[in-house]
Design an enzyme around this catalytic site. Sequence first.
Site, PDB file in Angstrom:
ATOM      1  N   HIS A  51      -5.360  11.357   2.779  1.00  0.00           N
ATOM      2  CA  HIS A  51      -6.088  12.565   2.364  1.00  0.00           C
ATOM      3  C   HIS A  51      -7.425  12.685   3.082  1.00  0.00           C
ATOM      4  O   HIS A  51      -8.050  13.756   3.059  1.00  0.00           O
ATOM      5  CB  HIS A  51      -6.310  12.565   0.849  1.00  0.00           C
ATOM      6  CG  HIS A  51      -7.292  11.552   0.350  1.00  0.00           C
ATOM      7  ND1 HIS A  51      -7.252  10.226   0.697  1.00  0.00           N
ATOM      8  CD2 HIS A  51      -8.361  11.684  -0.493  1.00  0.00           C
ATOM      9  CE1 HIS A  51      -8.232   9.585   0.105  1.00  0.00           C
ATOM     10  NE2 HIS A  51      -8.925  10.436  -0.615  1.00  0.00           N
ATOM     11  N   LYS A  52      -7.875  11.618   3.749  1.00  0.00           N
ATOM     12  CA  LYS A  52      -9.160  11.670   4.447  1.00  0.00           C
ATOM     13  C   LYS A  52      -9.100  12.526   5.715  1.00  0.00           C
ATOM     14  O   LYS A  52     -10.139  12.822   6.308  1.00  0.00           O
ATOM     15  CB  LYS A  52      -9.640  10.258   4.765  1.00  0.00           C
ATOM     16  CG  LYS A  52     -10.003   9.438   3.517  1.00  0.00           C
ATOM     17  CD  LYS A  52     -11.096  10.120   2.702  1.00  0.00           C
ATOM     18  CE  LYS A  52     -11.505   9.315   1.479  1.00  0.00           C
ATOM     19  NZ  LYS A  52     -12.452   8.277   1.755  1.00  0.00           N
ATOM     20  N   ASP A  53      -7.910  12.955   6.110  1.00  0.00           N
ATOM     21  CA  ASP A  53      -7.814  13.941   7.201  1.00  0.00           C
ATOM     22  C   ASP A  53      -8.489  15.246   6.782  1.00  0.00           C
ATOM     23  O   ASP A  53      -9.136  15.913   7.582  1.00  0.00           O
ATOM     24  CB  ASP A  53      -6.346  14.221   7.555  1.00  0.00           C
ATOM     25  CG  ASP A  53      -5.685  13.052   8.258  1.00  0.00           C
ATOM     26  OD1 ASP A  53      -6.383  12.072   8.585  1.00  0.00           O
ATOM     27  OD2 ASP A  53      -4.463  13.113   8.485  1.00  0.00           O
TER      28      ASP A  53
END
Length: 501
Positions: A51-53
């Site tokens: 999810h850090k994208d």
Amino acid sequence: MQAPHQRQILNSILEAIGNTPMIRLNKLPKEDGVECEVLVKCEFLNPTGSHKDRLGLNLVETAEKEGLLKPGGTIVEATSGNTGLGLALAGAVKGYKVVTVALPKASSEKCDLIRGFGAKMIRAGTNLSFGPDSMYAIAEKITKETPGAFYTSQFTNKANPMTHYRKTANEIVDQCGGKLDYFFMAPGTGGTISGGGRCLKERLPNLKIVACDPVGSAIGGGISAPFLVEGVGKDTVPPNVDLKIMDDWVKFKDKDAFDAARRLMKSEGMSIGGSAGGVLWSALHYAKEKKLTKDQTIVVFLPDTGRNYLTKFLSNEWMLEHGLQTEEEYRELMIETPPLKYFDEIQLKDIDCKILVCVKLGRTIGDTWDLLQKEGILITNETGNVADNNYKGLITSKDALLAVSSGRTKYEEKIDKLLKTDYQLISNKLKVSTILKILECREFLLFQKEGSKEVCILTPSDIMAKMKKPMQMLNEFNINCLLYTSPSPRDLSTSRMPSSA
């Protein structure tokens, strides 16, 4: 409904970020006696696997809009790995240089992937949040010394929670059709659970948010202590963590997290990271304990992929070495070849191993240099006396050499800066055949003999020296290996070219 990237040709990989699927779990809830509907938000299907994208892209685009990041500039970040990957991805597409400072415990897979995107990666000297060797201090120093650099500072940057307030949370509500009773998430930087949680509660006022926190993390309370799960939990409460958002807490252990991640892979076919495993275990445990009913729905946020941890909890040897798997569990997963029986005739207690020299913390690298050159590896504690046991970490000649030669440290600095604290002592009860399997992916192992406080280093050479009639054993060993592993002529005829899978 199809996501945008399923309906059209995208202009870049950045447009493939987000719109991850929501999937119903079918087997695990039944196995654990959970009656409510369990849905998982599959953030591990983002381009770099987390999810850090979403965060990486928003941090960059926000900095561009605010004039903090100019063309040709350098992005700097302190990360456990996934945010570094998201920024490296965005930097590669948008043409920025990226420098990341990672925790010592960050997996080699994440660090290698960051470099693969063209970014530079430096490991901090400590997993702690304070001191000159912390990843934050190093990132700030690099930013000051690099012209045109911008420190994205995910732990304090308000663009972090806004990333999930504006999009991630709305995706979740829309995918559930507004039917959602509990949301489970593990706080790390605080962006997803605080920003996303605020939006979820605005749209669904009756929703309960349950925070899942590793044992050893200070975010959810309790004594700060080392833990192995990456990407969640901290020894302090980060500024972006809004504790008022959380309605309840569940604490999970490393073993809970890793076992749950491995179970999901085998039962539901999803490869997730350890932090996701911790959230999953917490959600199932909570749902059963609170007796959630069939008409209730929970969403479990799964932040990253298991592919980032192939040499960690997905390795049976790593699990055994860290005491997260029993020898019996490990041997059930092994393919035991007949020759292994020879090595179980050798007892670990009878093997002559080198005893590590213990030195006192606070010595300088210069004062310890000759001893490191001679011994290769030293173990440390507060007194330098093995009788005190209570070891603090290892120092290796390799780490000392690389730290001094790269300019990261100086001779007059303390050896404390070089400490490796993630070492493990294997059980002295392990069979030698089991130890040989672990040594396939380790150069050496450490253990303490029965009743001794001294730490021994075990190498393959030590085992070879204890073999009885080595030539006869090796001859029989090789013959049995050939009988056990030789491919058939048909196998040989079809195996000239490796698979492209």
